[in-house]
Each structure stands twice: as C-alpha cells, then as structure tokens.
Enzyme design. Sequence first.
Site, PDB file in Angstrom:
ATOM      1  N   PHE A 149      34.555  -2.482  54.672  1.00  0.00           N
ATOM      2  CA  PHE A 149      33.426  -1.544  54.675  1.00  0.00           C
ATOM      3  C   PHE A 149      32.123  -2.205  55.094  1.00  0.00           C
ATOM      4  O   PHE A 149      31.189  -1.528  55.518  1.00  0.00           O
ATOM      5  CB  PHE A 149      33.257  -0.931  53.261  1.00  0.00           C
ATOM      6  CG  PHE A 149      32.506  -1.822  52.314  1.00  0.00           C
ATOM      7  CD1 PHE A 149      31.111  -1.823  52.290  1.00  0.00           C
ATOM      8  CD2 PHE A 149      33.174  -2.704  51.472  1.00  0.00           C
ATOM      9  CE1 PHE A 149      30.413  -2.667  51.430  1.00  0.00           C
ATOM     10  CE2 PHE A 149      32.487  -3.546  50.613  1.00  0.00           C
ATOM     11  CZ  PHE A 149      31.104  -3.525  50.600  1.00  0.00           C
ATOM     12  N   LYS A 173      42.281   0.927  61.929  1.00  0.00           N
ATOM     13  CA  LYS A 173      42.320   1.567  60.601  1.00  0.00           C
ATOM     14  C   LYS A 173      41.078   1.058  59.888  1.00  0.00           C
ATOM     15  O   LYS A 173      41.090   0.000  59.259  1.00  0.00           O
ATOM     16  CB  LYS A 173      43.607   1.148  59.878  1.00  0.00           C
ATOM     17  CG  LYS A 173      44.100   2.091  58.787  1.00  0.00           C
ATOM     18  CD  LYS A 173      43.106   2.404  57.700  1.00  0.00           C
ATOM     19  CE  LYS A 173      42.879   1.311  56.709  1.00  0.00           C
ATOM     20  NZ  LYS A 173      41.728   1.567  55.797  1.00  0.00           N
ATOM     21  N   ARG A 177      35.614   3.831  53.283  1.00  0.00           N
ATOM     22  CA  ARG A 177      34.316   4.081  52.642  1.00  0.00           C
ATOM     23  C   ARG A 177      33.236   4.449  53.645  1.00  0.00           C
ATOM     24  O   ARG A 177      32.291   5.136  53.327  1.00  0.00           O
ATOM     25  CB  ARG A 177      33.879   2.840  51.868  1.00  0.00           C
ATOM     26  CG  ARG A 177      34.847   2.586  50.738  1.00  0.00           C
ATOM     27  CD  ARG A 177      34.451   1.411  49.926  1.00  0.00           C
ATOM     28  NE  ARG A 177      35.615   0.913  49.236  1.00  0.00           N
ATOM     29  CZ  ARG A 177      35.843  -0.362  48.977  1.00  0.00           C
ATOM     30  NH1 ARG A 177      34.973  -1.266  49.349  1.00  0.00           N
ATOM     31  NH2 ARG A 177      36.929  -0.730  48.345  1.00  0.00           N
ATOM     32  N   SER A 226      39.173  -8.355  51.664  1.00  0.00           N
ATOM     33  CA  SER A 226      39.255  -9.250  50.502  1.00  0.00           C
ATOM     34  C   SER A 226      40.523 -10.114  50.563  1.00  0.00           C
ATOM     35  O   SER A 226      41.510  -9.737  51.204  1.00  0.00           O
ATOM     36  CB  SER A 226      39.212  -8.429  49.220  1.00  0.00           C
ATOM     37  OG  SER A 226      40.305  -7.537  49.211  1.00  0.00           O
ATOM     38  N   CYS A 281      30.128 -11.349  54.018  1.00  0.00           N
ATOM     39  CA  CYS A 281      31.066 -12.449  53.767  1.00  0.00           C
ATOM     40  C   CYS A 281      30.402 -13.792  54.060  1.00  0.00           C
ATOM     41  O   CYS A 281      30.917 -14.832  53.678  1.00  0.00           O
ATOM     42  CB  CYS A 281      32.307 -12.298  54.614  1.00  0.00           C
ATOM     43  SG  CYS A 281      31.970 -12.498  56.345  1.00  0.00           S
TER      44      CYS A 281
HETATM   45  P1  NAD Z   1      39.151  -4.583  51.014  1.00  0.00           P
HETATM   46  O1  NAD Z   1      40.113  -5.700  51.029  1.00  0.00           O
HETATM   47  O2  NAD Z   1      39.064  -3.735  49.791  1.00  0.00           O
HETATM   48  O3  NAD Z   1      39.490  -3.550  52.201  1.00  0.00           O
HETATM   49  C1  NAD Z   1      39.650  -3.997  53.538  1.00  0.00           C
HETATM   50  C2  NAD Z   1      40.615  -3.057  54.253  1.00  0.00           C
HETATM   51  O4  NAD Z   1      41.894  -3.138  53.612  1.00  0.00           O
HETATM   52  C3  NAD Z   1      40.205  -1.598  54.225  1.00  0.00           C
HETATM   53  O5  NAD Z   1      40.466  -1.027  55.485  1.00  0.00           O
HETATM   54  C4  NAD Z   1      41.105  -0.996  53.153  1.00  0.00           C
HETATM   55  O6  NAD Z   1      41.421   0.356  53.384  1.00  0.00           O
HETATM   56  C5  NAD Z   1      42.356  -1.849  53.244  1.00  0.00           C
HETATM   57  N1  NAD Z   1      43.049  -1.953  51.963  1.00  0.00           N
HETATM   58  C6  NAD Z   1      42.501  -1.911  50.726  1.00  0.00           C
HETATM   59  N2  NAD Z   1      43.462  -2.044  49.784  1.00  0.00           N
HETATM   60  C7  NAD Z   1      44.637  -2.183  50.435  1.00  0.00           C
HETATM   61  C8  NAD Z   1      45.991  -2.385  50.010  1.00  0.00           C
HETATM   62  N3  NAD Z   1      46.317  -2.458  48.720  1.00  0.00           N
HETATM   63  N4  NAD Z   1      46.946  -2.507  50.947  1.00  0.00           N
HETATM   64  C9  NAD Z   1      46.628  -2.440  52.258  1.00  0.00           C
HETATM   65  N5  NAD Z   1      45.367  -2.249  52.712  1.00  0.00           N
HETATM   66  C10 NAD Z   1      44.380  -2.134  51.820  1.00  0.00           C
HETATM   67  O7  NAD Z   1      37.729  -5.183  51.408  1.00  0.00           O
HETATM   68  P2  NAD Z   1      36.314  -4.460  51.421  1.00  0.00           P
HETATM   69  O8  NAD Z   1      35.875  -4.206  50.021  1.00  0.00           O
HETATM   70  O9  NAD Z   1      36.316  -3.316  52.369  1.00  0.00           O
HETATM   71  O10 NAD Z   1      35.409  -5.602  52.080  1.00  0.00           O
HETATM   72  C11 NAD Z   1      34.816  -6.627  51.350  1.00  0.00           C
HETATM   73  C12 NAD Z   1      35.607  -7.906  51.439  1.00  0.00           C
HETATM   74  O11 NAD Z   1      35.784  -8.278  52.783  1.00  0.00           O
HETATM   75  C13 NAD Z   1      34.921  -9.089  50.779  1.00  0.00           C
HETATM   76  O12 NAD Z   1      35.884  -9.842  50.089  1.00  0.00           O
HETATM   77  C14 NAD Z   1      34.370  -9.881  51.955  1.00  0.00           C
HETATM   78  O13 NAD Z   1      34.159 -11.256  51.710  1.00  0.00           O
HETATM   79  C15 NAD Z   1      35.430  -9.662  52.952  1.00  0.00           C
HETATM   80  N6  NAD Z   1      34.951  -9.905  54.294  1.00  0.00           N
HETATM   81  C16 NAD Z   1      35.377 -11.031  54.931  1.00  0.00           C
HETATM   82  C17 NAD Z   1      34.932 -11.320  56.208  1.00  0.00           C
HETATM   83  C18 NAD Z   1      35.389 -12.558  56.927  1.00  0.00           C
HETATM   84  O14 NAD Z   1      35.188 -12.633  58.112  1.00  0.00           O
HETATM   85  N7  NAD Z   1      36.001 -13.503  56.265  1.00  0.00           N
HETATM   86  C19 NAD Z   1      34.043 -10.438  56.838  1.00  0.00           C
HETATM   87  C20 NAD Z   1      33.637  -9.295  56.167  1.00  0.00           C
HETATM   88  C21 NAD Z   1      34.100  -9.033  54.896  1.00  0.00           C
END
Ligand code: NAD
Length: 499
Positions: A149, A173, A177, A226, A281
């Site tokens: 998000f 995908k 949010r 995450s 991040c």
């Molecule tokens: P998230 O992991 O909750 O969601 C990311 C994606 O995964 C979304 O599209 C979501 O729909 C999907 N998803 C969620 N639960 C799932 C499941 N159980 N099975 C399969 N898919 C699922 O992350 P978020 O809250 O949207 O984003 C924040 C996180 O992203 C933080 O941990 C941040 O550090 C990380 N982030 C990392 C980077 C990087 O480059 N390392 C960049 C941006 C954000």
Amino acid sequence: MQELTHYIDGAHVKGTSGRFADVFNPATGEVQTRVPLAGTDEMERAVEVARKAQPGWAATNPQRRARVMMKFVQLLNRDMDKLAEALSREHGKTLPDAAGDVQRGLEVVEFCIGAPHHLKGEFTDSAGPGIDMYSMKQPLGVTAGITPFNFPAMIPMWMFAPAIVCGNAFILKPSERDPSVPLMLAELMEEAGLPKGILQVVNGDKEAVDAILHNEVVQSVGFVGSTPIAEYIYATGCANGKRVQCFGGAKNHMIIMPDADMDQAADALVGAGYGAAGERCMAISVAVPVGDDTADRLIEKLAPRVEALKVGPYTSGNDVDYGPVVTAAAKGNIERLVQSGIDQGAKLVVDGRNFSLQGYEDGFFVGAHLFDNVTTDMEIYRKEIFGPVLSTVRAQTYEEALGMAMDHEYGNGTAIFTRDGDTARDFASRVNVGMVGVNVPIPVPLAYHTFGGWKKSMFGDLNQHGPDSFKFYTRTKTITSRWPSGIKEGGEFSIPVME
Ligand code: NAD
C-alpha cells in the site's frame, strides 16, 4: 457507494466473486469506495488474455515498445496532479509526497526507454572455425507483480515498466487498500499505445495471490510488502518453478558519530523518520548516536523538531509534514508497540499519544513519538513499527553501533552521519545492508541503479529497476551457429556434365 473494478483486456470489469474490501479515506476514517477481491477464475481469465496478447507484443520491435514508454511519461506528467490527489485520498500522504511517489516511478519508466540498448545481446565472431556465437534476451511471457500500500504508484511502475518494455505481459495485483492509482496507470499505458491485455490489474487478496502462484502460465512473480508474506510468496513461487523476487520489511539504522553536524543529523532524522508517517520501507526508525555526549546533543536538537511536526490531512496543502496512517488497524498496531516500549522501560521523550485533530477525530492520525534509551531486546527495536516513531539506541563505540545494524534481522537501508571519511568508508564496506547512505538519510538509489535490501528484507537474486530488472524480466538464449560453405567462385556458364 462507488465500486472499483478490475482492468482486464483493456476494459474496466466488475468483480464477480461477491467479495469486496473497503477502501478508506484515512484522513476522515470514512469508507470512500470498495474494491472487488478477485476469485481464482477471474485471475485465470486475466492470465489467459495475457497469454494470447503477449506474443504479438514480444514481436513488436524494442524501439516501438520504448516509444510507448516515452508517451506514458508524457501522460504521467500531464496527469500528475490528478494522480497525486487520488493517491493522497486513499493513502493519506501529503500531496507533494504523493507527487514524489509518481515521480520516482516515472523515473523508472524513463530508464526503460533505453530498452533497445539494454536488450542487445552479445556476439562473438569466429568462436571456432566458421562458428559464430551470440546471445539474445527474450521475454519470459506472462509475468505478475504483487505490491504494497505504501507506494501505490512507484512500486507498480518499478515492476511493470521493465517487464513490459522487455516484451512481457504483466498482471498487477495491487494493494487492496489504495487500488485507484494502479487502475489509472493501466488506463494511461493503453492511452500511450500499449495493446490490450499486456498490462492488466486484478484486485484482490490472498486468493488472487495464490491464483498467481499456482498458475502454470505465469513465469515470474515480483513482490514487495511485509517479510512474512514475502517469505510465503518466495517459497511457494519457487516451489512452483517460477522466477521470484520478494522485497520485505525493514528496520533502518542511522548512526550518528560524535563528529557529525548535529543540526544536519537532526534535520535528516525528522524527515527520514516521520515523512509519510514513517510508512516507508526506507524510513529511518532507529537512531544510534555514538557516545552519551553525542546522544544528549542529538536528543536536545531532535526533540523540539519532532514536537514541531505538523500532522494533518493532505487537503491542508503544503502546511503539513505528514498525514494519517493507512488504516485503523495500522494505527492500533503502532499504539500497541508504543505502549510496549514504555512498558519495557524506554524513555518517551516526545509523547504523541492522544493526538487528535479538530474536525478529523475519526481519521487515522498518529502523533510523532521519540524514544530514548531503547535497548536491543525491546519489541520496539526488534519489530518494524511502520509509523511515526523513532527509537534512539545509545552505543558507546562505533563498533557497537555497526554491530547493531549488522545483527538486526532486516537489512534494507542504513546511514552514517560523520565528517570522517575513514569511518564512513569502513561502514560502507563492512555493513551487511543493501543500501547505505553517507550523510544521506534515505539512500534510495535512482532508477538506473538497482534497489534492494539484504537479509530478511529481500528474497531472490536480482534487485528492482536498473540493469537487474532487464535480467529479471528476460531469459538469455545462446546460439552457436555454423553455416555450410556456399558457392564463392561466381556463376557457372558451361553446361554441367558428369565427369
Ligand atoms: P503486506 O505484506 O500486508 O501486503 C503486500 C501485498 O501482499 C498486498 O498486495 C496484499 O494484498 C498481499 N497480501 C497480504 N496478505 C497476504 C497473504 N496472506 N497472502 C498473499 N498475499 C497477501 O504489506 P503492506 O502492509 O501493504 O506494506 C507494508 C510493508 O511493505 C512493510 O513491511 C514495508 O517495509 C514493506 N515494503 C518493503 C519495500 C522494499 O522494497 N523492501 C518497499 C515498500 C514496502
């Protein structure tokens, strides 16, 4: 209530699964729209459309594919304000920060305009007698990406721009949010000349993600989000024979040496710690001053700056430093972690609890928090908070500070503030973190370099954007070629006879 759609085969398509997620305006706490959550059959339909469309796109020469990207850059600039507004409305970040989100994605698209050059293969003349050897970089076919998000414009563009310019079809995908901007980007790509079915947006949750992971046609999966989900997607995607790159969470340390310019360090920390409400991040979430005197001087400079931060809705214009966090659940999680810091003995120097904004009492706002005397066994140190909370951990020596950054399970970004070149050089060389800043708090590489963390912040081999992205989205084929020798003596004028 307004209902969002998927974007499949060049058209907005209503969801058919009957499942939806609410999309909030984080500033008011109101549900402003709902997004359909795709079932497996809807994802399969999009994959089938992509499979049929991709060969024609792959056969389009790279220069023409790059021209679509050129036009897309123009359209992003044309619609910048509209995109930023839609982004802020669903995410909550300020308008200049939302425009930055679009801009950082746009820069990856600009890099992709160089595709005809990046896709050139290698050639060895006369590798053997009469033998030439050459390689081609060919697209994978149907590729997919799952995005978080917190950068709903930049991160989709990190993935789909190189995937598509390499000749692949891409299924996005996005986060459920804030899905509106990804849908707008798909429309703009088609306005730029992309054929239908090459970029599709299928909204959804775990069911849609699993439908990608278990679909045999999908050749590669990119993920940013995450760490627990990154690990799941990496393991499942690899087990199913796909090429996978997954980018996870972070806990970025900034080390402040005694010789650092303390005003500069404090300014850097407020921007990097609290910008976008800490939902980056690459946010700095841990400050590590070296020596108690350094720590005291830093806190003295930092506390008034943190107290002065202006928190508000994006509609307040440039007068706001950061906005609300994305959901009530995110706010609740941050508040719980702040309480755990207090319970475990950290000193709350700036207390952002009970922050409230008149007229926006139901918004997901979190006041700025600054902790001192945090220790490495505390939950606020170990966990990613993803909110406006900066923890100060005092180190007595440079080696101890370096050791903290190295021992933490995450390794996305880190920074050192010092005037000493030798210390900075040693730090950059030894720290086991993917992106390092020297007197730069958020060292996000530009589009023509690559982006990626180490340790639990990244699973896979190749980074985002830059030259790595062309490797991730292509396969190399190497050809060894020999031709039978042909007629070299010119034409025969007398009638051929059997001798
Ligand atoms: P998230 O992991 O909750 O969601 C990311 C994606 O995964 C979304 O599209 C979501 O729909 C999907 N998803 C969620 N639960 C799932 C499941 N159980 N099975 C399969 N898919 C699922 O992350 P978020 O809250 O949207 O984003 C924040 C996180 O992203 C933080 O941990 C941040 O550090 C990380 N982030 C990392 C980077 C990087 O480059 N390392 C960049 C941006 C954000």
